[in-house]
Scaffold this motif. Sequence first.
Motif, PDB file in Angstrom:
ATOM      1  N   THR A  70      81.691 -54.025  21.346  1.00 30.63           N
ATOM      2  CA  THR A  70      82.943 -54.371  22.016  1.00 30.63           C
ATOM      3  C   THR A  70      83.738 -53.088  22.233  1.00 30.63           C
ATOM      4  O   THR A  70      83.924 -52.302  21.284  1.00 30.63           O
ATOM      5  N   ASN A  72      87.207 -51.142  24.654  1.00 30.74           N
ATOM      6  CA  ASN A  72      88.419 -51.419  25.439  1.00 30.74           C
ATOM      7  C   ASN A  72      88.308 -50.729  26.797  1.00 30.74           C
ATOM      8  O   ASN A  72      87.325 -50.045  27.090  1.00 30.74           O
ATOM      9  N   CYS A  73      89.389 -50.916  27.566  1.00 32.75           N
ATOM     10  CA  CYS A  73      89.307 -50.459  28.954  1.00 32.75           C
ATOM     11  C   CYS A  73      89.202 -48.952  29.077  1.00 32.75           C
ATOM     12  O   CYS A  73      88.754 -48.423  30.102  1.00 32.75           O
ATOM     13  N   GLY A 112      89.475 -58.527  30.941  1.00 37.64           N
ATOM     14  CA  GLY A 112      88.343 -58.110  30.153  1.00 37.64           C
ATOM     15  C   GLY A 112      87.091 -58.788  30.683  1.00 37.64           C
ATOM     16  O   GLY A 112      87.044 -59.268  31.813  1.00 37.64           O
ATOM     17  N   THR A 138      87.425 -55.604  26.144  1.00 34.52           N
ATOM     18  CA  THR A 138      88.666 -56.328  25.850  1.00 34.52           C
ATOM     19  C   THR A 138      89.649 -56.145  26.986  1.00 34.52           C
ATOM     20  O   THR A 138      89.636 -55.116  27.689  1.00 34.52           O
ATOM     21  N   VAL A 141      95.597 -54.148  26.699  1.00 36.52           N
ATOM     22  CA  VAL A 141      96.513 -54.565  25.632  1.00 36.52           C
ATOM     23  C   VAL A 141      97.899 -54.780  26.200  1.00 36.52           C
ATOM     24  O   VAL A 141      98.418 -53.952  26.957  1.00 36.52           O
ATOM     25  N   MET A 172      98.698 -47.534  24.097  1.00 36.06           N
ATOM     26  CA  MET A 172      97.444 -46.927  24.514  1.00 36.06           C
ATOM     27  C   MET A 172      97.722 -45.648  25.300  1.00 36.06           C
ATOM     28  O   MET A 172      98.883 -45.218  25.434  1.00 36.06           O
ATOM     29  N   CYS A 176      95.067 -46.918  30.512  1.00 35.71           N
ATOM     30  CA  CYS A 176      95.352 -48.164  29.775  1.00 35.71           C
ATOM     31  C   CYS A 176      96.776 -48.188  29.267  1.00 35.71           C
ATOM     32  O   CYS A 176      97.203 -49.187  28.640  1.00 35.71           O
TER      33      CYS A 176
END
Length: 634
Positions: A70, A72-73, A112, A138, A141, A172, A176
């Motif tokens: 997993t 994040n962007c 996501g 994901t 945020v 972030m 992001c």
Amino acid sequence: MGPLNFTDNCIPAGSVPGTETGVTNACDGGLITREWEITDVCGNTTTHTIMLDVDPVAIAAFINPPADITINCADLLPVNLNLSYTNGGTAPCLISGTVVADVVENYTPCDGGTVTYTWEFTDECDRTITHVRTITITPLVQAAFTSPPADITVDCSMVPATAPNLNYTNGMTGSCLIAGNVPFMVQGSAPTACGGEFFFVWTYTDQCDRTITHTQKITVTPLPEGNFVNPPDDITVDCNAIPASGTPVTFTNGLTGACQVLANVVPTVGGTGDQCGGTIFFAYSYTDQCNRSKVDTQFVEINPIPEPVFLNPPANVTVSCENRPTTLPVLQVSNAPAPCPITDNVTATVSGSATECGGTLTYTWQYVDICSRVIAHTQTVTVNPMPQGNFVNPPPDVTVNCNQVPTSGPNLTIMNTGLGTCAINQSVPAVQSGSGSQCGGTITYTWTHTDQCNRTTTHEQNIEITPLIPPSFVNPPANITVNCNQVPTSAPNLVAANNDPNCPINASVTPTQSGSATQCGGTITYTWTFTDPCGQTITHTQTVTVTPVLQPMFVSPPADITVNCNMVPSSGATLVAANNDPNCPITANVTPTQSGSATQCGGEITIPGPSPIRTGPSRMFKSNRDARTRTCVC
């Protein structure tokens, strides 16, 4: 495959070729059978077999296949899409190589999603291996406000007019990052001196159309509420000190200026009360500019005139029937000492009834004073009934002899300890039940008296009568055995007597006879039976056994003989039969009978003699030998 060497005792050593059967291939494997056989000159055969089980080529597997992850962007997707595989074998069974992943993307920065990598390889045996790796991305945020202000409470002099801009960030970096600040907005109306609440609201919506909001509540407290200054306490007064009105009281919050609350409050009167008591109250009430009300109440409890009581009220009593009351008593009521005296006389009311048989009288005094209060007193007079009577000298139970059976019972006197109309003095006759005679029994005499109060007194005398003594035979004869010459012809009478001095019995009883006997023996039974006046029967039985006459025997009976042809007898001798019995003697001459025949040419003559054969009481005789035989010899 090569030959197999052998050795043998009959032929020289050597080798023989083998044969091979079965089929194999790389994908399926298989089974190969190898066999060698040798037969010597003696016809002996030896065989050797080998089974070869060939496994198929091993299936390949991916080398270090990557696991799911997993990210994040801001994280980068992998760029190397190759994945190696091998089955770990060697030539010609080695399978190895590299395949490129098939990539499927399904994500957006705001929502996501996933990127799926699929590696697949099919070998020459048409076996497929697959590995799938899923990378979960994901969503972006969401931002949050930095140090948002908390709710506050202020008084009316410190109400804030504005609020600062409020920063937000998602923490972030790079593409992001979401960060910035927003101004406040006001919700609600501005409060007054009486207080209230309003709100500062900050709102931000990001590129993913997600909204965050923070609301700060500003609570403004109202100006302080006032209170009554020294309000009067509740009081209790007598009936002659009832106040007509209340005292005014100051109401204030202790402040000055615009926030001051100050008033002089006159109470209102409520409730009810007079000399009989009650409660009145003075109500103080004030409502300020914020429409807040305060109430205080003074209660005045009025003591009523003291309640009167009966003086010396009588307690419950129990009296005899001679002392039952006949008039209505009077009681005095009073509340002395008191500022409002009450004095009066009250005559009782009566309920219930009482007679010589007792009862209950209830006297009730009731008084209602000027305040409508009721007092009452009740006296219960229990009148005992006149004493129940008892029999004078009642006779006890007795047992009498058979010659003392009574014919009637005497009258009994019943009395009590009462006086006048409460006295009992009467004569009561006996009532007989049961019966008795010289044969016994029980007679019961019962005296019963029921007085005017329906109470019953009973006495019972039981007279048990001893029955006469049962008789028995005097000197009854015992069982005997007699000789054949002593057979009895009758038996004597027996005397039946009871030796009872009160109810004597003396009777002569003649026996009855059963059975029979002669000189040949037998049994005679004599039975004496007597029944007395009370139906009691006695019996005696004597058994007389007669010994039979002795059995006779032949005296000197001749033995069997053999004679010459010139000595053939013409007849047998006469024998004497005797029993040697001194009581019943038997002596008789017996002439024989002859059977058979004999001459000078020989033969056999049998002269049977009688010997005893029993046939009941009588006898006949036959020789005690079966026969006497004479044989003639030529």
